[in-house]
Motif scaffolding. Structure first.
Motif, mmCIF file in Angstrom:
data_model
loop_
_atom_site.group_PDB
_atom_site.id
_atom_site.type_symbol
_atom_site.label_atom_id
_atom_site.label_comp_id
_atom_site.label_asym_id
_atom_site.label_seq_id
_atom_site.Cartn_x
_atom_site.Cartn_y
_atom_site.Cartn_z
ATOM 1 N N PRO A 118 0.840 -1.217 0.000
ATOM 2 C CA PRO A 118 0.000 0.000 0.000
ATOM 3 C C PRO A 118 0.867 1.256 0.000
ATOM 4 C CG PRO A 118 -0.680 -1.553 1.724
ATOM 5 C CD PRO A 118 0.603 -2.065 1.179
ATOM 6 N N GLU A 119 0.509 2.201 -0.837
ATOM 7 C CA GLU A 119 1.260 3.448 -0.899
ATOM 8 C C GLU A 119 0.833 4.361 0.244
ATOM 9 O OE1 GLU A 119 1.033 5.367 -4.625
ATOM 10 O OE2 GLU A 119 1.918 3.715 -5.760
ATOM 11 N N ARG A 120 1.824 5.012 0.838
ATOM 12 C CA ARG A 120 1.547 5.965 1.913
ATOM 13 C C ARG A 120 1.859 7.362 1.415
ATOM 14 N NH1 ARG A 120 4.798 4.591 7.018
ATOM 15 N NH2 ARG A 120 3.116 5.663 8.105
ATOM 16 N N GLY A 121 0.980 8.298 1.724
ATOM 17 C CA GLY A 121 1.207 9.678 1.317
ATOM 18 C C GLY A 121 2.380 10.289 2.054
ATOM 19 N N LEU A 122 2.921 11.361 1.484
ATOM 20 C CA LEU A 122 4.073 12.030 2.096
ATOM 21 C C LEU A 122 3.733 12.525 3.496
ATOM 22 C CD1 LEU A 122 6.934 13.187 1.915
ATOM 23 C CD2 LEU A 122 5.958 15.224 0.817
ATOM 24 N N TRP A 123 2.548 13.125 3.650
ATOM 25 C CA TRP A 123 2.174 13.661 4.957
ATOM 26 C C TRP A 123 2.076 12.545 5.987
ATOM 27 C CZ3 TRP A 123 2.172 18.063 7.424
ATOM 28 C CH2 TRP A 123 1.437 18.181 8.617
ATOM 29 N N GLN A 124 1.457 11.426 5.608
ATOM 30 C CA GLN A 124 1.329 10.292 6.531
ATOM 31 C C GLN A 124 2.701 9.741 6.904
ATOM 32 O OE1 GLN A 124 -0.841 6.945 4.972
ATOM 33 N NE2 GLN A 124 -0.873 5.851 6.911
ATOM 34 N N THR A 125 3.595 9.659 5.922
ATOM 35 C CA THR A 125 4.947 9.160 6.190
ATOM 36 C C THR A 125 5.690 10.076 7.150
ATOM 37 O OG1 THR A 125 5.024 8.146 3.994
ATOM 38 C CG2 THR A 125 7.124 8.470 5.123
ATOM 39 N N LEU A 126 5.552 11.389 6.944
ATOM 40 C CA LEU A 126 6.230 12.335 7.822
ATOM 41 C C LEU A 126 5.638 12.313 9.230
ATOM 42 C CD1 LEU A 126 6.639 15.372 5.398
ATOM 43 C CD2 LEU A 126 8.440 13.867 6.222
ATOM 44 N N ARG A 127 4.317 12.212 9.321
ATOM 45 C CA ARG A 127 3.663 12.247 10.635
ATOM 46 C C ARG A 127 3.897 10.959 11.426
ATOM 47 N NH1 ARG A 127 2.222 14.843 13.925
ATOM 48 N NH2 ARG A 127 0.028 14.456 14.299
ATOM 49 N N GLU A 128 3.796 9.815 10.740
ATOM 50 C CA GLU A 128 3.878 8.538 11.430
ATOM 51 C C GLU A 128 5.268 7.906 11.358
ATOM 52 O OE1 GLU A 128 0.839 6.076 9.812
ATOM 53 O OE2 GLU A 128 -0.795 7.459 10.316
ATOM 54 N N GLY A 129 6.118 8.443 10.465
ATOM 55 C CA GLY A 129 7.432 7.861 10.286
ATOM 56 C C GLY A 129 7.375 6.659 9.359
ATOM 57 N N SER A 130 8.504 6.294 8.838
ATOM 58 C CA SER A 130 8.577 5.175 7.898
ATOM 59 C C SER A 130 9.136 3.916 8.543
ATOM 60 C CB SER A 130 9.461 5.572 6.701
ATOM 61 O OG SER A 130 10.771 5.906 7.136
ATOM 62 N N ARG A 131 9.403 3.975 9.856
ATOM 63 C CA ARG A 131 10.019 2.828 10.534
ATOM 64 C C ARG A 131 9.141 2.352 11.686
ATOM 65 N NH1 ARG A 131 15.839 5.250 11.812
ATOM 66 N NH2 ARG A 131 14.509 6.970 12.469
ATOM 67 N N ALA A 132 9.176 1.050 11.928
ATOM 68 C CA ALA A 132 8.414 0.457 13.021
ATOM 69 C C ALA A 132 9.163 0.641 14.331
ATOM 70 C CB ALA A 132 8.185 -1.025 12.756
ATOM 71 N N GLU A 133 8.423 0.826 15.401
ATOM 72 C CA GLU A 133 9.020 0.932 16.730
ATOM 73 C C GLU A 133 8.861 -0.399 17.451
ATOM 74 O OE1 GLU A 133 7.485 4.204 18.907
ATOM 75 O OE2 GLU A 133 8.429 5.731 17.627
ATOM 76 N N LEU A 134 9.976 -0.996 17.845
ATOM 77 C CA LEU A 134 9.975 -2.263 18.570
ATOM 78 C C LEU A 134 10.743 -2.110 19.871
ATOM 79 C CD1 LEU A 134 10.788 -4.909 15.784
ATOM 80 C CD2 LEU A 134 8.540 -4.217 16.615
ATOM 81 N N THR A 135 10.288 -2.797 20.894
ATOM 82 C CA THR A 135 11.062 -2.864 22.136
ATOM 83 C C THR A 135 12.073 -4.003 22.021
ATOM 84 O OG1 THR A 135 9.495 -4.386 23.160
ATOM 85 C CG2 THR A 135 9.066 -2.032 23.432
ATOM 86 N N GLU A 136 13.005 -4.042 22.962
ATOM 87 C CA GLU A 136 13.999 -5.111 22.940
ATOM 88 C C GLU A 136 13.336 -6.488 23.058
ATOM 89 O OE1 GLU A 136 17.065 -5.133 22.257
ATOM 90 O OE2 GLU A 136 17.550 -3.000 22.292
ATOM 91 N N SER A 137 12.303 -6.577 23.877
ATOM 92 C CA SER A 137 11.617 -7.863 24.029
ATOM 93 C C SER A 137 10.929 -8.271 22.731
ATOM 94 C CB SER A 137 10.597 -7.784 25.168
ATOM 95 O OG SER A 137 9.649 -6.755 24.931
ATOM 96 N N GLU A 138 10.426 -7.292 21.972
ATOM 97 C CA GLU A 138 9.789 -7.603 20.689
ATOM 98 C C GLU A 138 10.831 -8.046 19.659
ATOM 99 O OE1 GLU A 138 5.820 -4.746 20.675
ATOM 100 O OE2 GLU A 138 7.783 -3.867 20.216
ATOM 101 N N VAL A 139 12.025 -7.463 19.736
ATOM 102 C CA VAL A 139 13.106 -7.895 18.843
ATOM 103 C C VAL A 139 13.459 -9.354 19.116
ATOM 104 C CG1 VAL A 139 15.544 -7.577 18.266
ATOM 105 C CG2 VAL A 139 14.067 -5.583 18.527
ATOM 106 N N VAL A 140 13.544 -9.709 20.410
ATOM 107 C CA VAL A 140 13.834 -11.094 20.777
ATOM 108 C C VAL A 140 12.740 -12.022 20.254
ATOM 109 C CG1 VAL A 140 14.088 -12.689 22.714
ATOM 110 C CG2 VAL A 140 15.163 -10.431 22.810
ATOM 111 N N LYS A 141 11.482 -11.585 20.361
ATOM 112 C CA LYS A 141 10.365 -12.406 19.887
ATOM 113 C C LYS A 141 10.440 -12.598 18.374
ATOM 114 C CE LYS A 141 5.351 -12.892 20.379
ATOM 115 N NZ LYS A 141 5.069 -13.221 18.998
ATOM 116 N N LYS A 142 10.856 -11.546 17.666
ATOM 117 C CA LYS A 142 11.001 -11.671 16.202
ATOM 118 C C LYS A 142 12.029 -12.747 15.860
ATOM 119 C CE LYS A 142 8.233 -8.428 14.573
ATOM 120 N NZ LYS A 142 7.101 -8.764 13.651
ATOM 121 N N MET A 143 13.115 -12.791 16.608
ATOM 122 C CA MET A 143 14.134 -13.804 16.353
ATOM 123 C C MET A 143 13.620 -15.209 16.667
ATOM 124 S SD MET A 143 16.693 -12.369 15.027
ATOM 125 C CE MET A 143 17.679 -13.851 15.050
#
Length: 656
Positions: free
Chosen positions: A69-94
């Protein structure tokens, strides 16, 4: 506020704790690894467990990107283009690698299906286009080649005089006495029926060559081209429908899994980077040994984390080799850190040099304001930076640059108020209160601004000399610093005293006494510089070279006159924009309101962009050439630690 202390270290880790220990190091981003000499150690037998999965994940992300899905420039700037994960979530991803593998396998099946459908559509499209050309042929395709006859499909271009391909072939075939029958399909397409033997085929091919037409491969099929065309059209429509359904599947797949695959790919890339470090390390029976450089300010934090996790890992410091220079990193307070962008443009200072950021910050702040000199432009820069800092989620380097923009915008407002610069308005057009704030008139009386620029140049050069003395003191060479820079500071002081006396601001010494003191300063420069030479001629050469350096100081100070030129350019361009708009404007005509408004908008945006860029470049140039050269000896190699890339993921504290 200094160059970070670096330690040359060995990191020894028990084999079972390698990945966990490197994860701690990577998280902190404080160790730069280098290949280990394998004299008493061997190559580690620790392999990246997901070496086959990671390329498949990265390929899956690349394949799905067009369908995400394409995201508009304003949405990208407001919400950012990167996901926020905690250290525990990083461990869960692994720990969820098996789930990622299943998703990748599903996508790979989807990719195979896409390749098959695309190839099917391509083949049917080619056949459809070929049948469309021969749709008028009344002969069944299965009858083109019989035991007695052979029908050739011939294509060409009509002659310049409008003669069709059929007419040309008929004439040439008759002339060559080749028995044949022609069926004209169009002006450029003909079916040529001949006897099914090699001599007839050779004769027909020779005639076709003479006429300049080509024998083409007939379409596949049994019935006439028209019947086959209808059948292929139905098959092509179905294949395109299947491809459209596949596209819906791909878009749904991207909506569901694209973001997760991006995150998984980055987290796995972190682990790959850790194992890449292991590949360059050495190993004993139970341990893996790494060589590298450790940020001394982070050593305690890393060791505390090792202890907290119960990891068998320890740092040991190693002596530097002769003439070995550690990599360089700089750290400053939050207030000064935005100005590191200027330092990093120049390159890192030498490891034994001082970090110039704290010294350049004030000068860059002031020089930028003197180069732009417009309150309106400064307010625009401040508003833009505040919007970036408060409304947008952007990467850390962009946030730091926005803070720098806020600082220099504020400097521009302060200097602009003193210079009476408000979007190029003439002083008499300003309110009386603003007129009273103005101290300088760079257009009407530029000389005071010129003197101010030169005075700031003298001051910054003197600061550079004093910083050099401090740098020498830090390196246990205080006497060298005093003897080399002291005479020049003395001469600058004498020069300042002379100027102040000429303008009758002070009256301490006579002119003759000041000149005699200047001679003393010159003598000190020559005598103290001579100590660097060997032998009489070497000492004379060193003394002469030091005295010749006075030309460099003179040209350095004159270089600061660019501050006047840049300030004048901003004022003149803004005034010119206003003048052009006023020439267009007529309060009786609405059209002129629109055109004058466009001139003002485009003109001031252009002036702001050009002069902001010029202010940044020239303010930085004064630091790099006229200032840094006074106390920075060499350029260091930038510290490049093992750290997380964070292209698609930002790791935040678990408490957030």
């Amino acid at each position: 506020m200094a160059v970070v202390p670096m330690h040359k270290v060995k990191l020894v880790v028990h084999t079972s704790d390698v990945d966990a220990a490197l994860d701690v190091v990577q998280k902190v981003g404080a160790v730069e690894f280098k290949p280990t000499e394998r004299i008493e150690v061997v190559e580690p037998e620790v392999l990246f467990p997901h070496a086959q999965l990671l390329p498949r994940v990265l390929h899956a992300v690349q394949f799905l990107a067009p369908y995400a899905p394409e995201r508009g420039l304003w949405q990208t700037l407001r919400e950012g283009s990167r996901a926020e994960l905690t250290e525990s979530e990083v461990v869960k991803k692994m720990q969820d690698v098996d789930a990622v593998r299943l998703i990748v396998e599903d996508l790979e099946r989807l990719q195979v299906e896409h390749a098959e459908l695309t190839e099917r559509v391509r083949e049917l499209t080619e056949q459809h286009e070929l049948l469309a050309e021969w749709k008028g042929l009344p002969i069944a395709l299965s009858k083109l080649n019989t035991p007695r006859t052979k029908t050739l499909l011939v294509e060409g271009r009509a002659a310049a005089e409008g003669e069709s391909v059929a007419t040309q072939l008929e004439r040439e075939l008759a002339a060559a006495a080749v028995p044949s029958a022609l069926t004209e399909v169009s002006a450029t397409a003909v079916a040529l029926t001949i006897a099914n033997d090699s001599s007839a085929r050779s004769a027909a091919e020779e005639v076709c060559s003479t006429v300049g037409v080509n024998i083409v491969t007939p379409p596949a099929g049994v019935e006439t081209p028209e019947v086959e065309f209808i059948a292929i059209s139905e098959q092509l429509a179905k294949a395109k429908g299947d491809l459209a359904l596949w596209l819906d599947q791909a878009e749904h797949f991207a909506i569901t899994h694209f973001h997760n695959l991006q995150v998984a790919g980055e987290v796995l890339s972190w682990q790959r980077d850790r194992y890449a470090v292991v590949d360059a390390a050495g190993a004993t029976k139970y341990t893996v040994v790494f060589d590298g450089w450790l940020n001394g300010n982070r050593k305690v934090a890393i060791e505390a984390e090792f202890q907290k996790l119960g990891l068998a890992a320890v740092f040991t410091e190693v002596e530097l080799a002769e003439d070995e220079e550690p990599p360089v990193e700089i750290e400053n307070s939050n207030f000064v850190r935005p100005f590191e962008a200027v330092t990093r443009l120049y390159g890192m200072p030498g490891y034994k040099d001082l970090d110039p950021t704290v010294f350049l910050a004030g000068f860059f702040f002031l020089f930028f304001g003197l180069s732009l000199t417009d309150v309106g432009y400064g307010l625009f820069l401040m508003v833009a930076s505040v919007i970036i800092l408060t409304l947008f989620k952007v990467a850390k380097p962009i946030r730091q640059f926005a803070k720098l923009l806020l600082f220099v915008g504020f400097a521009t407002v302060l200097v602009g108020a003193l210079f009476g610069g408000y979007f190029g308005l003439a002083p008499e057009q300003l309110p009386e209160a603003l007129q009273k704030l103005a101290v300088f008139d760079p257009i009407g009386n530029p000389l005071p601004v010129f003197y101010l620029a030169l005075g700031l140049g003298v001051f910054q050069v003197m600061v550079g000399l004093m910083v050099k003395i401090y740098s020498e003191y830090k390196n246990n060479r205080l006497m060298d610093g005093v003897l080399d820079q002291g005479p020049w500071l003395f001469l600058f002081g004498i020069g300042i005293l002379y100027v102040l006396q000429m303008v009758e601001y002070v009256d301490l010494l006579s002119t003759k006494q000041i000149i005699n003191l200047a001679y003393v300063g010159v003598a000190m420069v020559a005598i103290f510089s001579a100590r660097h030479g060997s032998g009489i001629f070497g000492k004379i050469q060193s003394a002469a070279g030091a005295l010749y350096g006075s030309i460099g100081y003179f040209s350095d100070i004159l270089s600061y006159s660019r501050l006047l030129a840049l300030g004048l350019a901003t004022t003149a361009l803004a005034f010119a924009v206003n003048l052009i708009a006023s020439m267009i404007f007529d309060k009786e005509s609405i059209i002129t309101w629109i055109f004058a408004g466009l001139v003002l908008l485009i003109g001031h945006v252009f002036t702001l962009a050009v002069n902001t860029l010029g202010a940044f470049i020239h303010s930085a140039r004064l630091q790099f050439v006229e200032f840094f050269g006074k106390f920075i000896v060499g350029t260091g190699r930038e510290f490049k630690p093992l750290m997380r890339s964070e292209r698609h993921v930002i790791v935040v504290d678990d408490t957030k």
